[in-house]
Design a protein around this motif. Structure first.
Motif, PDB file in Angstrom:
ATOM      1  N   UNK A 174       0.820  -1.214   0.000  1.00 35.47           N
ATOM      2  CA  UNK A 174       0.000   0.000   0.000  1.00 35.47           C
ATOM      3  C   UNK A 174       0.851   1.260   0.000  1.00 35.47           C
ATOM      4  N   UNK A 175       2.160   1.111  -0.067  1.00 36.81           N
ATOM      5  CA  UNK A 175       3.036   2.280  -0.139  1.00 36.81           C
ATOM      6  C   UNK A 175       2.869   2.938  -1.508  1.00 36.81           C
ATOM      7  N   UNK A 176       2.943   4.248  -1.516  1.00 40.75           N
ATOM      8  CA  UNK A 176       2.769   4.971  -2.784  1.00 40.75           C
ATOM      9  C   UNK A 176       3.844   4.610  -3.796  1.00 40.75           C
ATOM     10  N   UNK A 177       5.006   4.120  -3.297  1.00 39.86           N
ATOM     11  CA  UNK A 177       6.084   3.674  -4.172  1.00 39.86           C
ATOM     12  C   UNK A 177       5.810   2.227  -4.549  1.00 39.86           C
ATOM     13  N   UNK A 178       5.151   2.012  -5.683  1.00 39.88           N
ATOM     14  CA  UNK A 178       4.719   0.684  -6.087  1.00 39.88           C
ATOM     15  C   UNK A 178       5.820  -0.112  -6.768  1.00 39.88           C
ATOM     16  N   UNK A 179       7.025   0.449  -6.834  1.00 43.17           N
ATOM     17  CA  UNK A 179       8.136  -0.276  -7.453  1.00 43.17           C
ATOM     18  C   UNK A 179       8.726  -1.299  -6.489  1.00 43.17           C
ATOM     19  N   UNK A 180       8.299  -1.231  -5.218  1.00 44.92           N
ATOM     20  CA  UNK A 180       8.864  -2.109  -4.188  1.00 44.92           C
ATOM     21  C   UNK A 180       8.382  -3.538  -4.394  1.00 44.92           C
ATOM     22  N   UNK A 181       9.326  -4.468  -4.419  1.00 43.53           N
ATOM     23  CA  UNK A 181       9.007  -5.888  -4.519  1.00 43.53           C
ATOM     24  C   UNK A 181       9.833  -6.611  -3.467  1.00 43.53           C
ATOM     25  N   UNK A 186       7.360 -17.820   1.111  1.00 45.16           N
ATOM     26  CA  UNK A 186       6.373 -18.147   0.074  1.00 45.16           C
ATOM     27  C   UNK A 186       5.292 -17.087  -0.063  1.00 45.16           C
ATOM     28  N   UNK A 187       5.464 -15.945   0.608  1.00 39.88           N
ATOM     29  CA  UNK A 187       4.456 -14.879   0.551  1.00 39.88           C
ATOM     30  C   UNK A 187       4.504 -14.189  -0.810  1.00 39.88           C
ATOM     31  N   UNK A 188       3.355 -14.089  -1.437  1.00 39.08           N
ATOM     32  CA  UNK A 188       3.242 -13.550  -2.791  1.00 39.08           C
ATOM     33  C   UNK A 188       2.901 -12.071  -2.756  1.00 39.08           C
ATOM     34  N   UNK A 189       3.506 -11.309  -3.647  1.00 37.26           N
ATOM     35  CA  UNK A 189       3.151  -9.901  -3.801  1.00 37.26           C
ATOM     36  C   UNK A 189       2.022  -9.788  -4.831  1.00 37.26           C
ATOM     37  N   UNK A 190       0.846  -9.362  -4.360  1.00 34.68           N
ATOM     38  CA  UNK A 190      -0.325  -9.251  -5.236  1.00 34.68           C
ATOM     39  C   UNK A 190      -0.487  -7.800  -5.662  1.00 34.68           C
ATOM     40  N   UNK A 191      -0.626  -7.582  -6.951  1.00 36.02           N
ATOM     41  CA  UNK A 191      -0.876  -6.232  -7.449  1.00 36.02           C
ATOM     42  C   UNK A 191      -2.289  -5.795  -7.055  1.00 36.02           C
ATOM     43  N   UNK A 192      -2.460  -4.541  -6.659  1.00 35.98           N
ATOM     44  CA  UNK A 192      -3.795  -4.082  -6.235  1.00 35.98           C
ATOM     45  C   UNK A 192      -4.896  -4.383  -7.242  1.00 35.98           C
ATOM     46  N   UNK A 221      -7.993   0.142  -5.320  1.00 35.62           N
ATOM     47  CA  UNK A 221      -7.872  -0.815  -4.232  1.00 35.62           C
ATOM     48  C   UNK A 221      -9.054  -0.694  -3.273  1.00 35.62           C
ATOM     49  N   UNK A 222      -9.452   0.525  -2.975  1.00 32.97           N
ATOM     50  CA  UNK A 222     -10.581   0.757  -2.076  1.00 32.97           C
ATOM     51  C   UNK A 222     -11.859   0.128  -2.639  1.00 32.97           C
ATOM     52  N   UNK A 223     -12.102   0.304  -3.934  1.00 34.27           N
ATOM     53  CA  UNK A 223     -13.306  -0.254  -4.561  1.00 34.27           C
ATOM     54  C   UNK A 223     -13.305  -1.783  -4.506  1.00 34.27           C
ATOM     55  N   UNK A 224     -12.122  -2.376  -4.688  1.00 37.20           N
ATOM     56  CA  UNK A 224     -12.040  -3.838  -4.621  1.00 37.20           C
ATOM     57  C   UNK A 224     -12.314  -4.332  -3.202  1.00 37.20           C
TER      58      UNK A 224
END
Length: 464
Positions: A174-181, A186-192, A221-224
């Motif tokens: 949820x950080x405004x810097x979406x370049x962070x991976x 085994x935790x997956x990074x899910x795109x908003x 993200x809020x709508x989802x």
């Protein structure tokens, strides 16, 4: 898309199920033994129904003392066997020694063997079944964490450490810097934009919102999240989940909204509760001092030979509403232990004498504090009283630390039975979380729980 969810039991529900099925399996085993063998000691009838109630109470109480309902212990095959042996042995012994409420001792001593084997084997078989087929599969809860990037590792660690069956399988940055991976096991990074699809495909039990930066919760993200909520998916705030699982207040995430997270228990102002508590304190203190007198010759000789100094010492501590009082203790350290200034006692502290270490492990050094309880400076249960110099140091760097002084300090407390001795600021933070949880949820039932856990601490030699 697979929208089916597995059945999941919460922590409290699991403990209730364990307690219920422990009793059911024991009673079933006793019924089978009485039907097959010539077993007359424990029989079922309308006239002796109270035998069953007393047995159920004993199993529950001693099971709690010997940690059969600690979920970490109950999920470990080797630890639970030790707990079952101790619980079965103590239950049978006490049951045999209370013939007013239980059957009279049988003339045929073989009946006692049947009784013990029935209780032990039923608990053992049921708990092995629980470990093999339930604990490792049925109780796993899959969750997604919505959080800022720098929080992820700490948040996941805190939750899974407290409940190994609570699994964060994915996160949304949820950080405004979406370049962070970040790859974390085994935790997956899910795109908003893919959140709703991922939730439906992977049978997610709940979504946990831990973001402290509102700009990271985008409109998409809020709508989802709203759409998932409307379709019956559970969405909870992180501090709520943290408190429920760890039974601590996450003060590090509370900031200025403290009043939302730990409104004080109504018991703190309940005159009936306070009256019952005070009467109990006087009774327990008199009993404690009586036991203390019995142990006094042993302690006196041990101190004379090993410590070689004054038996008692006093020290200033902070009590309710920040008032300073003198605490009484048996001395466990060498003379002039703080000649270089006050410091926290640490694990394997060289200032603690060998006999002093034994005193601390068994909590015998605490017996003189019953005098403080009789005087009204302390309670049986509450946050441990700290020294003024340490209170000032810790409060300077830790918000809400002095909130502990809303209630009387205690001889034992929620922090003492759930966490090891603290010798650092980080340890003080964790103990503060437990103390605030007690202040928020203070009740007769929580007090009884703490007393039972205190017996476990003493019996397993965990004092420090």
């Amino acid at each position: 898309m697979n929208n089916n969810k597995k059945i999941h039991f919460e922590v409290s529900e699991r403990k209730v199920l364990l307690k219920i099925f422990d009793v059911i399996f024991v009673l079933l085993a006793l019924y089978i033994v009485s039907s097959i063998f010539d077993f007359k000691y424990f029989t079922f009838s309308r006239t002796n129904y109270y035998w069953t109630i007393v047995l159920a109470i004993y199993i529950h109480v001693f099971g709690s003392v010997f940690e059969m309902y600690n979920l970490q212990v109950s999920s470990n095959q080797f630890q639970i066997i030790k707990s079952i042996i101790l619980t079965s042995s103590t239950t049978v012994l006490i049951y045999l020694l209370t013939p007013i409420y239980t059957p009279e001792l049988p003339s045929n001593r073989l009946q006692i063997i049947f009784f013990y084997i029935a209780i032990f084997s039923s608990l053992l078989l049921w708990r092995i079944f629980y470990v093999k087929f339930l604990a490792s599969h049925r109780f796993i809860k899959k969750a997604i964490l919505v959080c800022d990037k720098e929080q992820l590792i700490e948040l996941v660690s805190d939750l899974e450490k407290a409940d190994p069956h609570y699994k964060i399988i994915a996160y949304v940055n949820s950080d405004s810097d979406d370049t962070f991976k970040l790859k974390l096991g085994s935790i997956v990074n899910v795109q908003p934009s893919k959140l709703e699809e991922y939730v439906r495909k992977n049978s997610i039990s709940e979504l946990v919102i831990a973001s402290q930066k509102t700009e990271g919760i985008t409109v998409s993200l809020y709508n989802q999240l709203i759409h998932l909520l409307e379709n019956g998916f559970i969405i909870r705030e992180y501090t709520q989940v943290y408190e429920e699982i760890t039974q601590r207040i996450p003060v590090q995430y509370v900031s200025r909204d403290f009043y939302r997270y730990f409104p004080f228990s109504r018991s703190n102002q309940n005159h009936l509760y306070l009256l019952i508590t005070r009467l109990s304190e006087v009774v327990f203190s008199l009993i404690g001092l009586a036991f203390g007198i019995l142990f006094l010759p042993l302690i006196f000789i041990g101190n004379l030979l090993a410590n070689r100094g004054p038996l008692f010492y006093t020290q200033e501590r902070i009590g309710k509403n920040g008032e300073v009082f003198k605490i009484f203790k048996y001395r466990t350290m060498v003379k002039n232990a703080e000649s270089n200034g006050a410091v926290f006692a640490t694990t394997n502290d060289s200032r603690i004498t060998p006999f002093g270490k034994f005193m601390r492990k068994t909590r015998l050094d605490e017996f003189p504090q019953f005098i403080n309880i009789l005087k009204g400076d302390m309670s049986i249960i509450g946050p441990r009283p700290e020294r003024p110099i340490f209170v000032n140091e810790i409060a300077a760097v830790m918000p809400f630390y002095e909130t502990r002084h809303v209630v009387k300090p205690g001889l034992t407390g929620w922090a003492q039975v759930n966490y090891a001795y603290g010798d650092s600021i980080d340890d003080s933070l964790i103990k503060l979380q437990y103390d605030l949880y007690y202040i928020k949820h203070r009740s007769i039932f929580l007090d009884i729980n703490i007393i039972i856990k205190t017996f476990s601490t003493v019996l397993f030699y965990r004092g420090q």
